[in-house]
Every structure is written in structure tokens, then in C-alpha cells.
Design an enzyme around this catalytic site. Structure first.
Site, mmCIF file in Angstrom:
data_model
loop_
_atom_site.group_PDB
_atom_site.id
_atom_site.type_symbol
_atom_site.label_atom_id
_atom_site.label_comp_id
_atom_site.label_asym_id
_atom_site.label_seq_id
_atom_site.Cartn_x
_atom_site.Cartn_y
_atom_site.Cartn_z
ATOM 1 N N ASP A 275 -1.986 3.964 -4.320
ATOM 2 C CA ASP A 275 -2.843 3.088 -3.573
ATOM 3 C C ASP A 275 -2.051 1.674 -3.517
ATOM 4 O O ASP A 275 -1.734 1.318 -2.372
ATOM 5 C CB ASP A 275 -4.129 2.672 -3.794
ATOM 6 C CG ASP A 275 -5.088 2.207 -2.842
ATOM 7 O OD1 ASP A 275 -4.829 2.636 -1.529
ATOM 8 O OD2 ASP A 275 -5.899 1.296 -3.092
ATOM 9 N N HIS B 246 0.840 -1.342 -0.059
ATOM 10 C CA HIS B 246 0.090 -0.050 0.010
ATOM 11 C C HIS B 246 0.869 1.118 0.030
ATOM 12 O O HIS B 246 1.722 1.401 1.200
ATOM 13 C CB HIS B 246 -0.978 0.077 1.304
ATOM 14 C CG HIS B 246 -1.955 1.147 1.336
ATOM 15 N ND1 HIS B 246 -2.679 1.472 0.299
ATOM 16 C CD2 HIS B 246 -1.837 2.165 2.093
ATOM 17 C CE1 HIS B 246 -3.560 2.464 0.687
ATOM 18 N NE2 HIS B 246 -2.685 3.095 2.036
ATOM 19 N N LYS C 236 -0.797 10.450 1.294
ATOM 20 C CA LYS C 236 0.044 10.215 0.371
ATOM 21 C C LYS C 236 -0.730 10.591 -1.171
ATOM 22 O O LYS C 236 0.309 11.095 -1.991
ATOM 23 C CB LYS C 236 0.283 8.388 0.142
ATOM 24 C CG LYS C 236 0.775 7.991 1.520
ATOM 25 C CD LYS C 236 0.845 6.441 1.612
ATOM 26 C CE LYS C 236 -0.411 5.912 1.499
ATOM 27 N NZ LYS C 236 -1.147 5.904 2.745
ATOM 28 N N ARG D 116 17.681 15.663 12.087
ATOM 29 C CA ARG D 116 17.750 17.185 11.704
ATOM 30 C C ARG D 116 18.797 17.411 10.736
ATOM 31 O O ARG D 116 18.963 18.265 10.464
ATOM 32 C CB ARG D 116 17.407 18.137 12.708
ATOM 33 C CG ARG D 116 16.225 18.027 13.640
ATOM 34 C CD ARG D 116 16.154 18.900 14.760
ATOM 35 N NE ARG D 116 16.003 20.287 14.294
ATOM 36 C CZ ARG D 116 15.961 21.254 15.187
ATOM 37 N NH1 ARG D 116 15.972 20.665 16.584
ATOM 38 N NH2 ARG D 116 15.958 22.290 14.658
#
EC number: 2.7.11.-
Length: 305
Positions: free
Chosen positions: A177, A138, A159, A243
Site C-alpha cells: 500500500d 502508493h 497489486k 510483445r
């Protein structure tokens, strides 16, 4: 797919059928091929009969010199093995003894107009793709600046919306999908969409969109290597997010490692731009430059002084 019917091979590669196997059909299970020159000379030790057999100009020249009775005997022995098919290249002449033996043992005898080397390369690439190990996951797959970016995350995380924004910005949709992932080599994965939903995307509140019709043929592609995985997840204040980018993270599909980034999602973040920058940064790393490492070197040098 773990096997390919010879009929599919004939259709996809446009092969001429000289003899059709009717009751003794054997599927193709390997992408390797064999050129049976040694077998037609009588040598059968280590004969890879399970492979597609290919005869070119060299083998045909040798076969043409064999007496009729010798060729009939050797062809009979050759086709007695459970070979998927024998393909003759260059549109070369096929002696009647070979045709008779193929008919006797109910084996496929095929022919192509292509030269041997060119055809073998095309055949191996075709078989590698068709026989590659495959899973379906998926997610969304988008071509971003030539980098295959696989977007993962929980249902409703955004998404499809991110993929749609990327398409609007000039990038290309591969799958929405459901993404079919194939292992095309030891270190490469290729993604595509199931045929029935290819070029379609689902947006909550709108429904199904045909991207090819809305944005044109330049907005879609059928398949793409998977170069980078981006995991979208809800922002967690208690979780540490990288980061600096000094440490690389990976995810495995079919025993192939793919670089992975985790992007926290919160209101106000433009995910499409972040994905674009991630793709460009990944390409920069492939070219040998890592911004995080360069900054780290400068900091260490400054501290050292």
C-alpha cells in the site's frame, strides 16, 4: 530525513556519552565526516565543522604530546565552532582539557570501542541511509528472486493480491500500500514500509493480514533495493503493448531511472507468474543476456541469408 539529532545517533550506534550538550544541540545534516588532526595542530582553513568529528589513534597520539596549556587553548578554539559532536574511537583516553572545553561550549563529546576505519564505514552507511532524500508512493514492493519489484497501478487493480500470491510462492514482502523510497546513492533506490504497517497486507474482502505471523519470518524483509517497476493496468484493446521487449522503458523517482514494464491485466492472466518471469528476465539482462535481442539477431541473420 534532512537532519538527525545527535541523541538518535547515540542510541542507534550505542555510543558512550562523555559530555552531553544540553542547551546548544546541533543536528547532523551531512553524511560526510572529518578527522580534526589539522585543527588540533592549529590549522583552520577549510574546516568542515558541520560534519561529525572523529578522533582516532593517530590524532590521540598527537594530542597526548601537547602541553596542557597548548591543548587547552586549541581545544577551546575547536569546540568554539558549531560542531554536531566529537567522537573518540577505540575507547581511547580523553584528556581533561578536551572534556573541559566540550563542557564550556556545550558540545557533545562521545566515545566508541570500535576501531576508526570500521566505525567510520558504519557511521557513513548509517548517515547515508538516514539522510537520503525520500518520497512515499502508493504500491507494493516484493523481493522476487533477489530482485526488488515495485508493483504500481490504480487502486483495486490487484497489486496486493499479486503480492500475496508471490509470498505464497516463496517470495518476500517488503511493503504493501505505502512504499517509502529513499535515494541511497546516485543510481540506487531503496524501498521500505512505514513502521506502523510493516509486514501487514490488506486484501479486499478479507481485511488486514499479518504476513510475518501467517508465513513466518522468511516471508518478509524490512527494506530492498528497487530494481524493476511493473505497472499494472486494465487491458486496453486500442493500446499497443510491447510483445518483443526490444525497447527499454524507464520511470524516474528522485532523479534515478528504474527499468519499467507495463503489464495489462485481464481475467485469466496469472500475474504472479508473469511478475516472476519478469524478475528472472531482468536478472538475465543484468548478466548480459537479452532474449529479445538474441532472437532479433537470429531473424536478421536468417533474412540476410
Amino acid at each position: 530525513m534532512d537532519k538527525i539529532p545527535v541523541e538518535t545517533l547515540i542510541k542507534d550506534l550505542n555510543l558512550e556519552v562523555i559530555v552531553e550538550a544540553k542547551n546548544n544541540k546541533i543536528d547532523i545534516t551531512t553524511s560526510d565526516v572529518n578527522r580534526p588532526g589539522l585543527q588540533f595542530s592549529g590549522f583552520y582553513e577549510h574546516f568542515a565543522y558541520e560534519r561529525v568529528q572523529i578522533i582516532g589513534k593517530v590524532e590521540t597520539t598527537f594530542i597526548e604530546q601537547l602541553p596542557d596549556d597548548v591543548l587547552a587553548e586549541r581545544a577551546d578554539r575547536f569546540f568554539n565552532y558549531p560542531i554536531p559532536c566529537l567522537i573518540v574511537t577505540r575507547d581511547l583516553n580523553i584528556r581533561q582539557e578536551i572534556i573541559d572545553a566540550a563542557q564550556k561550549h556545550d558540545r557533545y563529546l562521545l566515545r566508541t570501542k570500535e576501531a576508526s576505519t570500521k566505525f567510520i564505514n558504519r557511521l557513513i552507511n548509517y548517515l547515508d541511509e538516514k539522510l537520503a532524500p525520500q518520497i512515499t508512493i502508493h504500491g507494493d514492493l516484493v523481493d522476487v528472486y533477489g530482485i526488488g519489484v515495485l508493483l504500481l497501478g490504480e487502486s483495486g487493480i490487484g497489486k496486493s493480491e499479486t503480492a500475496l500470491e508471490l509470498i505464497k510462492r516463496g517470495h518476500r514482502l517488503v511493503a504493501d500500500d505505502a512504499v517509502e523510497i529513499s535515494k541511497i546513492s546516485e543510481d540506487k533506490l531503496q524501498g521500505s514500509s512505514p513502521e506502523i504497517i510493516r509486514h501487514f497486507i490488506e486484501i479486499r474482502g478479507i481485511g488486514i493480514l499479518d504476513i510475518k505471523t501467517l508465513y513466518g519470518v522468511g516471508s518478509v524483509r524490512n527494506s530492498m533495493n528497487i530494481d524493476l517497476v511493473i505497472q499494472l493496468e486494465e487491458w486496453d484493446e486500442d493500446k499497443y503493448y510491447d510483445r518483443l521487449g526490444l525497447e527499454d522503458d524507464y520511470i524516474k523517482f528522485l532523479d534515478v531511472k528504474v527499468p519499467k514494464l507495463t503489464i495489462p491485466v485481464r481475467p485469466g492472466r496469472n500475474l504472479a507468474i508473469i511478475v516472476e518471469v519478469a524478475a528472472m528476465n531482468h536478472r538475465q539482462k543484468q548478466m548480459g543476456y537479452n532474449a529479445a535481442h538474441e532472437l532479433n539477431k537470429k531473424l536478421l541473420k536468417q533474412i540476410g541469408n
